[in-house]
Design an enzyme around this catalytic site. Structure first.
Site, PDB file in Angstrom:
ATOM      1  N   HIS A  17      40.816  39.777  32.085  1.00 51.88           N
ATOM      2  CA  HIS A  17      41.148  39.853  30.662  1.00 51.88           C
ATOM      3  C   HIS A  17      39.865  39.884  29.815  1.00 51.88           C
ATOM      4  O   HIS A  17      39.756  40.643  28.867  1.00 51.88           O
ATOM      5  CB  HIS A  17      41.971  38.636  30.209  1.00 51.88           C
ATOM      6  CG  HIS A  17      43.306  38.488  30.872  1.00 51.88           C
ATOM      7  ND1 HIS A  17      43.682  37.364  31.569  1.00 51.88           N
ATOM      8  CD2 HIS A  17      44.379  39.308  30.923  1.00 51.88           C
ATOM      9  CE1 HIS A  17      44.914  37.490  32.017  1.00 51.88           C
ATOM     10  NE2 HIS A  17      45.361  38.665  31.650  1.00 51.88           N
ATOM     11  N   LYS A  41      60.344  31.870  28.094  1.00 53.27           N
ATOM     12  CA  LYS A  41      59.528  31.879  29.314  1.00 53.27           C
ATOM     13  C   LYS A  41      58.900  30.515  29.552  1.00 53.27           C
ATOM     14  O   LYS A  41      58.590  29.800  28.597  1.00 53.27           O
ATOM     15  CB  LYS A  41      58.398  32.906  29.145  1.00 53.27           C
ATOM     16  CG  LYS A  41      58.479  34.073  30.140  1.00 53.27           C
ATOM     17  CD  LYS A  41      57.438  35.101  29.823  1.00 53.27           C
ATOM     18  CE  LYS A  41      56.531  35.339  31.014  1.00 53.27           C
ATOM     19  NZ  LYS A  41      55.591  36.457  30.768  1.00 53.27           N
ATOM     20  N   ARG A  90      45.362  47.898  35.831  1.00 62.34           N
ATOM     21  CA  ARG A  90      44.624  47.571  37.049  1.00 62.34           C
ATOM     22  C   ARG A  90      44.958  48.524  38.189  1.00 62.34           C
ATOM     23  O   ARG A  90      44.126  49.215  38.714  1.00 62.34           O
ATOM     24  CB  ARG A  90      44.928  46.123  37.482  1.00 62.34           C
ATOM     25  CG  ARG A  90      44.382  45.079  36.538  1.00 62.34           C
ATOM     26  CD  ARG A  90      45.064  43.773  36.682  1.00 62.34           C
ATOM     27  NE  ARG A  90      46.492  43.917  36.413  1.00 62.34           N
ATOM     28  CZ  ARG A  90      47.403  42.986  36.631  1.00 62.34           C
ATOM     29  NH1 ARG A  90      47.049  41.868  37.163  1.00 62.34           N
ATOM     30  NH2 ARG A  90      48.667  43.210  36.326  1.00 62.34           N
TER      31      ARG A  90
END
Ligand code: COA
Length: 163
Positions: A17, A41, A90
């Site tokens: 990040h 969450k 990624r």
């Protein structure tokens, strides 16, 4: 002024990040790293810890700010005059999620552009859950995360021991 938002849960922030934040800060006048809060969450780290880690790693970066938001990221972007959302890519499997995310955002506001930065190869295997699993298995993660993440893990460990 070109303002970009880099949203995520950063649970915890990793060197992957951080690499995206540094690169984005060279491309835009201002980058807001946005801790997106989803109350449905469950997170490994508290909101305060995640914000603290983000503030600590970005404190020397003049055009980078940290904030949190409980709502649509696009809504936040509009309110703060941002015209770009940054995402890191990624591996190929990220594409599917990012495609849907980008399509949903475009549906909400097609004037806000998504900009994708490719992760450096050596950082492309890192994810927050991989970091957590490695840490809990006793593997040295010091080359994968900023120092403040190690300190926060240690603090959580201490808190558990003193309970
Ligand atoms: N380096 C290292 N890891 C990376 C990375 C990079 N460059 N890019 C992503 N990751 C990892 C994260 O660590 C995380 O790993 P984990 O799944 O093991 O925890 C994973 O990839 C996904 O992380 P992230 O990119 O932060 O996505 P997210 O699912 O945590 O966050 C939001 C997605 C919060 C940005 C998005 O859901 C959002 O904007 N929510 C607000 C509501 C909204 O606007 N919804 C959109 C319309 S439905």
């Amino acid at each position: 002024m070109k303002i970009a938002i880099y949203p995520g849960s950063f649970d915890p922030i990793t060197n992957g990040h951080l690499d995206i934040i540094k690169r984005a800060s060279k491309l835009f006048d201002k980058v807001i790293v946005l801790l997106a809060i989803n109350p449905e969450k469950s997170y490994r780290f508290s909101k305060e810890d995640r914000l603290n880690m983000l503030c600590e790693v970005t404190k020397g970066m003049k055009n980078v700010e940290v904030d949190s938001y409980n709502g649509l990221t696009i809504e936040y972007a509009r309110k703060h005059g941002a015209s770009v959302l940054i995402r890191g890519l990624r591996v190929v499997s990220d594409f599917e999620y990012e495609w849907a995310y980008s399509a949903a955002n475009e549906y909400i506001d097609k004037d806000i552009e998504m900009v994708f930065l490719m992760s450096h190869k050596e950082l492309s295997f890192i994810s927050s859950s991989a970091i957590d699993e490695l840490y809990r298995s006793g593997v040295d993660i010091s080359s994968l995360v900023p120092r403040v993440v190690l300190e926060t893990y240690a603090k959580l460990q201490d808190n558990k021991l003193t309970k």
